[in-house]
Design a protein around this motif. Sequence first.
Motif, PDB file in Angstrom:
ATOM      1  N   GLN A  48       0.821  -1.211   0.000  1.00 45.32           N
ATOM      2  CA  GLN A  48       0.000   0.000   0.000  1.00 45.32           C
ATOM      3  C   GLN A  48       0.856   1.264   0.000  1.00 45.32           C
ATOM      4  O   GLN A  48       0.529   2.232  -0.676  1.00 45.32           O
ATOM      5  N   ASN A  52       0.615   3.929  -2.997  1.00 45.21           N
ATOM      6  CA  ASN A  52       0.159   5.299  -2.730  1.00 45.21           C
ATOM      7  C   ASN A  52       1.239   6.355  -2.924  1.00 45.21           C
ATOM      8  O   ASN A  52       0.927   7.498  -3.263  1.00 45.21           O
ATOM      9  N   PRO A 100       0.616   1.314  12.773  1.00 40.46           N
ATOM     10  CA  PRO A 100      -0.137   1.275  11.506  1.00 40.46           C
ATOM     11  C   PRO A 100      -0.030  -0.057  10.772  1.00 40.46           C
ATOM     12  O   PRO A 100      -0.884  -0.375   9.952  1.00 40.46           O
ATOM     13  N   ASP A 104      -4.306  -2.603  11.164  1.00 40.74           N
ATOM     14  CA  ASP A 104      -4.652  -2.083   9.834  1.00 40.74           C
ATOM     15  C   ASP A 104      -6.162  -2.049   9.620  1.00 40.74           C
ATOM     16  O   ASP A 104      -6.690  -2.680   8.711  1.00 40.74           O
ATOM     17  N   TYR A 106      -7.843   0.135   8.314  1.00 39.66           N
ATOM     18  CA  TYR A 106      -8.135   0.758   7.028  1.00 39.66           C
ATOM     19  C   TYR A 106      -8.261  -0.261   5.894  1.00 39.66           C
ATOM     20  O   TYR A 106      -8.686   0.083   4.806  1.00 39.66           O
ATOM     21  N   ASN A 107      -7.910  -1.518   6.135  1.00 39.60           N
ATOM     22  CA  ASN A 107      -8.042  -2.564   5.116  1.00 39.60           C
ATOM     23  C   ASN A 107      -9.372  -3.311   5.211  1.00 39.60           C
ATOM     24  O   ASN A 107      -9.598  -4.243   4.454  1.00 39.60           O
ATOM     25  N   TYR A 108     -10.227  -2.941   6.141  1.00 41.18           N
ATOM     26  CA  TYR A 108     -11.484  -3.644   6.366  1.00 41.18           C
ATOM     27  C   TYR A 108     -12.664  -2.729   6.087  1.00 41.18           C
ATOM     28  O   TYR A 108     -12.546  -1.511   6.159  1.00 41.18           O
ATOM     29  N   MET A 110     -15.980  -0.732   6.796  1.00 41.18           N
ATOM     30  CA  MET A 110     -16.252   0.074   7.975  1.00 41.18           C
ATOM     31  C   MET A 110     -17.194  -0.601   8.982  1.00 41.18           C
ATOM     32  O   MET A 110     -17.037  -0.423  10.172  1.00 41.18           O
ATOM     33  N   PHE A 115     -12.954  -4.390  11.752  1.00 33.57           N
ATOM     34  CA  PHE A 115     -12.686  -2.952  11.667  1.00 33.57           C
ATOM     35  C   PHE A 115     -12.741  -2.317  13.053  1.00 33.57           C
ATOM     36  O   PHE A 115     -11.824  -1.604  13.452  1.00 33.57           O
ATOM     37  N   LEU A 119      -9.589  -0.875  15.077  1.00 27.31           N
ATOM     38  CA  LEU A 119      -9.635   0.562  15.351  1.00 27.31           C
ATOM     39  C   LEU A 119      -9.479   0.837  16.844  1.00 27.31           C
ATOM     40  O   LEU A 119      -8.787   1.774  17.245  1.00 27.31           O
TER      41      LEU A 119
END
Length: 157
Positions: A48, A52, A100, A104, A106-108, A110, A115, A119
């Motif tokens: 990623q 990015n 991070p 992770d 952000y890979n799942y 919401m 998630f 989080l």
Amino acid sequence: MGVLSSVGRVLFGSFFLLSAYREGREYGSDGGPAARYLEPKFNLFAKQVSTNTGMAVPHIDIKTVIATTLYLKAYGGGLFILYSSFGAFLLLVYLALITPVMYDFYNYEMGSPQFFQLLTQFSQNLALCGALIFFLGMKKSIPRRQSKRRTVKTKTT
């Protein structure tokens, strides 16, 4: 206040020391369970980042990553207990590098249970970072003790 501060440092630092001890015992020739858990997450994170940013991420052996995190946790925790700013800095580096990657969220999707779980753990690590930054700030704001010198009185004649 000094006793409470010492107890808090011992409790906070021992969290990292015990974690490093447990992972170190399980390290083995392949990096242990930590390497097996971290490798897919680390590879996904590197992919990623390279996607990015457009820059290629160099290949890093997962055993090296685990050994580095063990070092940062063990020495950082030990030095933190001894009231060292450098120990707090090592723990802060460890948390900044691993948070991070490990959590992770952000890979799942919401709404998924993973998630919310990731989080929550990510937020907890951010709180630990905040506590370390607070410690570093407080340590810098406490004035050092002034030596008690005698003031030289001028003689009048």
